[in-house]
Motif scaffolding. Sequence first.
Motif, PDB file in Angstrom:
ATOM      1  N   ARG A 199     -58.841 -15.372 -45.056  1.00 34.34           N
ATOM      2  CA  ARG A 199     -58.462 -15.039 -43.685  1.00 34.34           C
ATOM      3  C   ARG A 199     -58.134 -13.561 -43.539  1.00 34.34           C
ATOM      4  O   ARG A 199     -57.587 -12.940 -44.455  1.00 34.34           O
ATOM      5  CB  ARG A 199     -57.259 -15.886 -43.248  1.00 34.34           C
ATOM      6  CG  ARG A 199     -57.593 -17.371 -43.139  1.00 34.34           C
ATOM      7  CD  ARG A 199     -56.454 -18.164 -42.565  1.00 34.34           C
ATOM      8  NE  ARG A 199     -56.859 -19.534 -42.253  1.00 34.34           N
ATOM      9  CZ  ARG A 199     -56.080 -20.444 -41.682  1.00 34.34           C
ATOM     10  NH1 ARG A 199     -54.831 -20.141 -41.361  1.00 34.34           N
ATOM     11  NH2 ARG A 199     -56.528 -21.652 -41.432  1.00 34.34           N
ATOM     12  N   TRP A 201     -56.239 -10.668 -41.112  1.00 33.23           N
ATOM     13  CA  TRP A 201     -55.170 -10.531 -40.123  1.00 33.23           C
ATOM     14  C   TRP A 201     -55.165  -9.122 -39.574  1.00 33.23           C
ATOM     15  O   TRP A 201     -55.212  -8.144 -40.325  1.00 33.23           O
ATOM     16  CB  TRP A 201     -53.820 -10.874 -40.757  1.00 33.23           C
ATOM     17  CG  TRP A 201     -53.853 -12.184 -41.487  1.00 33.23           C
ATOM     18  CD1 TRP A 201     -54.209 -12.381 -42.794  1.00 33.23           C
ATOM     19  CD2 TRP A 201     -53.569 -13.481 -40.949  1.00 33.23           C
ATOM     20  NE1 TRP A 201     -54.146 -13.720 -43.108  1.00 33.23           N
ATOM     21  CE2 TRP A 201     -53.760 -14.419 -41.997  1.00 33.23           C
ATOM     22  CE3 TRP A 201     -53.162 -13.934 -39.694  1.00 33.23           C
ATOM     23  CZ2 TRP A 201     -53.565 -15.779 -41.828  1.00 33.23           C
ATOM     24  CZ3 TRP A 201     -52.957 -15.294 -39.519  1.00 33.23           C
ATOM     25  CH2 TRP A 201     -53.160 -16.200 -40.565  1.00 33.23           C
ATOM     26  N   PHE A 208     -54.391 -13.363 -36.072  1.00 32.46           N
ATOM     27  CA  PHE A 208     -55.548 -13.741 -36.890  1.00 32.46           C
ATOM     28  C   PHE A 208     -56.790 -13.050 -36.350  1.00 32.46           C
ATOM     29  O   PHE A 208     -57.041 -13.049 -35.148  1.00 32.46           O
ATOM     30  CB  PHE A 208     -55.703 -15.273 -36.843  1.00 32.46           C
ATOM     31  CG  PHE A 208     -56.953 -15.776 -37.501  1.00 32.46           C
ATOM     32  CD1 PHE A 208     -57.042 -15.884 -38.875  1.00 32.46           C
ATOM     33  CD2 PHE A 208     -58.050 -16.148 -36.730  1.00 32.46           C
ATOM     34  CE1 PHE A 208     -58.200 -16.354 -39.478  1.00 32.46           C
ATOM     35  CE2 PHE A 208     -59.203 -16.626 -37.315  1.00 32.46           C
ATOM     36  CZ  PHE A 208     -59.284 -16.722 -38.700  1.00 32.46           C
TER      37      PHE A 208
END
Length: 370
Positions: A199, A201, A208
């Motif tokens: 992921r 950020w 996100f």
Amino acid sequence: MSNYKKYGVPFYGAAFVPRNAFGSEHKHEEEEEDDYVLFCGGGGEGRSGIPNALVISSFDRASDTLDDQPVSQLGTDDNIPYRMAVHPGGEGVICSLPKSCRWFEWETTTNENVSTLSLKQSEKVLYQLEHIGQQLAVTFSHDGSLLALGGEDGKLRAFKWPSMESLVDVPDAHTSIKNLDFSPDGKFLVSVGSGGPGRVWDLSSSTFKASLPKEKDEVFGFCRFSQNHVNDQVLYVTAMRDRGGSIVKWNTTTWKRISSKHIVRDPISAFDVSDDGKFLAIGTAEGDVFILNAISMKVHTAVKKAHLGLVTALAFSHDSRALASASWDSSGRVTQIKETKKNRLNIWIILFIILLAAALYYAKTEGLLL
């Protein structure tokens, strides 16, 4: 081997000490030749007799020698320093202990004009990091203005440093967070963990940004940002599949895959990227260390059985000319990166071919050849 030593502490972290850790009032006498390397680890709780400690050793580049005995060693009682992050500005070191994170500061003593470096526990308490459980990833941004932590419980935290103003606080970023890294410009934070994709950020909005999907049976392990030969940011993520360990390269604008390169058959247990972006390094569960050319992804230096146990940590020096490695077999090693001579050899071969062709042409035009 002079660049390989055992210190009696199972190591889980390694880092080169910034030159400015000495402070302006202390001059490192052999600044060009000596490096300080910091290792951390231990035997955990109980009465095993194995200490939990932060260990500083000195490495002499001229003789390619790591000191037999530590320059200094600071015990942490029953708390094993499982992960650590050295502040790039030389302010100190943050360590992840089983239940909290603790801040340590550099201390320099001078005797007969020789300066010695050690660590001491700081009086500064990081209240935001008290009683947060085991953190499996701890890292500072490149300029030292940001701090990120990833928990065994999957919680992701990011703060401004040193104010500890919260930027990101996500309880379930992953099932368990394995690794974190800031982009060189400090705009993004990437996390990888057990279960699910990687992921991205966005730190400017604390939100996100993008997902880094896996392919087939991939298991992500480590993530590192870097800059390529034209100074564009790239992201590397290590991935394990049934055929072994690979390195996946990502575009940091589209967050799409650029390439994937199979590197080793064994599991990748440690990973780092040099500050100049020219080299990648991997450590394996079998104790091997490989330094790769970042452009070709070919092996530049291979150290088979660099350690007798699993390689737990890798760290390039700040000038990208040496690599520190650590293992749970209580050993530390520093591998210097030598300039390859292949390109120079290739140039001589090309020049020889040109001269040979010129000689043949001259001989032909002068009628010396039939």
